[in-house]
Design a protein around this motif. Structure first.
Motif, PDB file in Angstrom:
ATOM      1  N   ARG A   1      12.393 -26.441  -3.338  1.00  8.05           N
ATOM      2  CA  ARG A   1      11.102 -27.121  -3.302  1.00  8.05           C
ATOM      3  C   ARG A   1      11.274 -28.542  -2.792  1.00  8.05           C
ATOM      4  N   LEU A   2      10.540 -28.865  -1.737  1.00  7.47           N
ATOM      5  CA  LEU A   2      10.555 -30.239  -1.244  1.00  7.47           C
ATOM      6  C   LEU A   2       9.218 -30.851  -1.618  1.00  7.47           C
ATOM      7  N   SER A   3       9.256 -31.633  -2.668  1.00  5.63           N
ATOM      8  CA  SER A   3       8.046 -32.193  -3.229  1.00  5.63           C
ATOM      9  C   SER A   3       7.360 -33.129  -2.230  1.00  5.63           C
TER      10      SER A   3
ATOM     11  N   LEU B   1       3.240 -25.300   1.352  1.00  5.81           N
ATOM     12  CA  LEU B   1       3.661 -24.543   2.528  1.00  5.81           C
ATOM     13  C   LEU B   1       4.911 -23.750   2.196  1.00  5.81           C
ATOM     14  N   ARG B   2       5.019 -22.623   2.882  1.00  4.86           N
ATOM     15  CA  ARG B   2       6.199 -21.812   2.696  1.00  4.86           C
ATOM     16  C   ARG B   2       6.948 -21.706   4.015  1.00  4.86           C
ATOM     17  N   TYR B   3       8.249 -21.852   3.959  1.00 16.07           N
ATOM     18  CA  TYR B   3       9.059 -21.745   5.161  1.00 16.07           C
ATOM     19  C   TYR B   3      10.192 -20.776   4.866  1.00 16.07           C
TER      20      TYR B   3
ATOM     21  N   GLY C   1       0.774 -31.529  -0.615  1.00 12.05           N
ATOM     22  CA  GLY C   1       1.316 -30.343  -1.285  1.00 12.05           C
ATOM     23  C   GLY C   1       2.834 -30.335  -1.171  1.00 12.05           C
ATOM     24  N   ASP C   2       3.438 -29.273  -1.675  1.00 12.99           N
ATOM     25  CA  ASP C   2       4.892 -29.168  -1.617  1.00 12.99           C
ATOM     26  C   ASP C   2       5.294 -28.166  -0.539  1.00 12.99           C
ATOM     27  N   LEU C   3       6.503 -28.317  -0.078  1.00 15.05           N
ATOM     28  CA  LEU C   3       7.045 -27.357   0.875  1.00 15.05           C
ATOM     29  C   LEU C   3       8.108 -26.524   0.161  1.00 15.05           C
ATOM     30  N   TYR C   4       7.954 -25.232   0.247  1.00 10.81           N
ATOM     31  CA  TYR C   4       8.941 -24.345  -0.369  1.00 10.81           C
ATOM     32  C   TYR C   4       9.758 -23.659   0.717  1.00 10.81           C
ATOM     33  N   ILE C   5      11.052 -23.812   0.626  1.00 11.39           N
ATOM     34  CA  ILE C   5      11.932 -23.109   1.557  1.00 11.39           C
ATOM     35  C   ILE C   5      12.401 -21.841   0.842  1.00 11.39           C
ATOM     36  N   PHE C   6      12.069 -20.698   1.403  1.00  7.13           N
ATOM     37  CA  PHE C   6      12.535 -19.423   0.851  1.00  7.13           C
ATOM     38  C   PHE C   6      13.770 -19.021   1.639  1.00  7.13           C
TER      39      PHE C   6
ATOM     40  N   ILE D   1      14.530 -28.379  10.402  1.00  5.90           N
ATOM     41  CA  ILE D   1      13.463 -27.406  10.585  1.00  5.90           C
ATOM     42  C   ILE D   1      12.221 -28.104  11.110  1.00  5.90           C
ATOM     43  N   ARG D   2      11.422 -27.332  11.846  1.00  7.18           N
ATOM     44  CA  ARG D   2      10.156 -27.878  12.329  1.00  7.18           C
ATOM     45  C   ARG D   2       9.036 -27.164  11.594  1.00  7.18           C
ATOM     46  N   VAL D   3       8.198 -27.951  10.952  1.00  5.60           N
ATOM     47  CA  VAL D   3       7.129 -27.381  10.142  1.00  5.60           C
ATOM     48  C   VAL D   3       5.777 -27.793  10.716  1.00  5.60           C
ATOM     49  N   PRO D   4       4.962 -26.813  11.106  1.00  3.78           N
ATOM     50  CA  PRO D   4       3.617 -27.174  11.534  1.00  3.78           C
ATOM     51  C   PRO D   4       2.809 -27.488  10.286  1.00  3.78           C
TER      52      PRO D   4
END
Ligand SMILES: [Zn+2]
Ligand SMILES: [Zn+2]
Length: 377
Positions: free
Chosen positions: A231-233, A121-123, A246-251, A140-143
């Motif tokens: 990157r939040l693994s 996911l990308r945030y 999957g991983d979450l990537y904060i841009f 942060i809130r991630v759907p």
């Protein structure tokens, strides 16, 4: 027709990592939605630039693109993280086969029991320069899709079990003739899982996952730069049927500041002072990012472009105790809308002026005259 990725970034096919990054940053700054509010065309371009860079900076994806063009990323293979949807027509399975393996996802996606890695996911997060200075913990809130708690991700109603797929006998693959070729493709009945669910879980309808908003706290370290990716693994989408998440990537992007421009750890601030302050000298205060005020003394006869350095008043350097400097750059404002009296005073001032008052100007015009004389000789 999709634009060529190299063309999108305005670089040659041979561009190295550095050139790509620099081209990307330049374009991203230019087309950033904040700089072009309400401009749909810019937003579209901004997205294209991002996608092009996402692909080309990854050596594997770049190699795939060089070989197969956009077709390399159509449908499946790379997961939602690649951000490239689309329809590749009849060839999708072939490409999925080639790239599924090549990207290292092939085996994982079709392992026993239909375990599938969740999508990345990308945030996009935007912070102020002050926040980049101090660092912060952002909520942060991630759907995202999470594993269904009712069926624990199996997709089958509690008390029932998925059954082995009758079409592929559990292998997840079927062979099919296509022209002269015999092609192994994903089983259409079970979508490669090898199992079918006869009694689907009522909460997730057999998907094994449900969509929920999660709250995450993200640590933004002090000194972080615009364009950083965190990157939040394992914080991306849940895997399918117990597969890894999957991983979450904060841009991260840092908003442009009203007063300060940043260059690495140094900050620059352009300060307009009046002509009389420049001539007579004076003082002014600047508010610095550490929450204090710094007094700047302007000496008599300060020229435009003069720079003062406030040591240690710049940005902290990431994961270090170093701090950059703040540079104050002088701009001199020429007075406008003079009254009659002011005009008289300045005229009188001019009459009293000598060459020593304006050595630059006097010298320049003397040299210019000499130059003209050599030309006309
Ligand atoms: Zn369920
Ligand atoms: Zn099957």
């Amino acid at each position: 027709m999709k634009r060529d990725l190299y063309e999108t970034l305005g670089v040659a096919k041979t561009a190295d990592e550095k050139e790509l990054k620099s081209a990307f940053r330049k374009l991203a700054m230019k087309y950033h939605p904040d700089k072009n509010p309400g401009d749909a065309e810019s937003e579209k371009t901004f997205k294209e630039i991002n996608q092009a860079y996402e692909t080309l900076k990854d050596p594997q994806k770049r190699a795939a693109y060089d070989r197969y063009g956009h077709a390399a990323f159509e449908q499946g293979g790379m997961g939602a993280g690649a951000g490239m949807g689309g329809n590749a027509g009849g060839f999708s399975d072939i490409f999925e086969d080639i790239f599924g393996e090549m990207m290292g996802g092939g085996r994982q996606r079709r392992s026993a029991g239909g375990r599938e890695r969740g999508a990345d996911l990308r945030y996009n997060m935007e912070i102020s320069l002050e926040e980049a200075y101090a660092g912060k913990t952002a909520q942060i809130r991630v759907p995202t899709s999470i594993t269904c708690d009712v069926c624990t991700g199996t997709g089958a109603k509690p008390g029932t079990k998925p059954t082995t797929c009758a079409t592929c006998q559990g292998s997840g693959r079927v062979r099919a003739a296509q022209g002269f070729f015999s092609i192994e493709r994903t089983c259409p009945t079970c979508q490669g899982r090898g199992q079918t669910i006869t009694d689907p879980c009522t909460k997730c309808h057999g998907h094994g996952r449900i969509t929920e908003e999660r709250s995450l706290s993200v640590n933004i370290p002090a000194g972080i730069e615009d364009g950083t990716r965190i990157r939040l693994s394992g914080e991306g989408e849940a895997g399918v049927r117990g597969g890894p998440a999957g991983d979450l990537y904060i841009f991260l992007s840092v908003k442009p500041h009203e007063f300060y421009q940043r260059d690495g750890a140094d900050l620059y601030c352009s300060v307009p002072i009046s002509m009389t302050t420049a001539a007579l000298g004076g003082k002014f205060d600047v508010a610095t990012l550490d929450g204090t005020k710094s007094r700047v003394t302007v000496p008599e006869g300060t020229q435009a472009g003069k720079q003062f350095r406030l040591k240690g008043k710049g940005m902290p350097v990431l994961r270090s105790s170093q701090v950059g400097d703040l540079y104050i750059q002088m701009q001199i404002e020429t007075p406008q809308k003079l009254t009659k009296r002011q005009r008289e005073l300045l005229k009188e001032f001019e009459d009293l002026s000598s060459k020593e008052n304006n050595p630059e100007s006097t010298g320049f015009f003397a040299r210019m005259k000499d130059f003209f004389d050599t030309l006309s000789d």
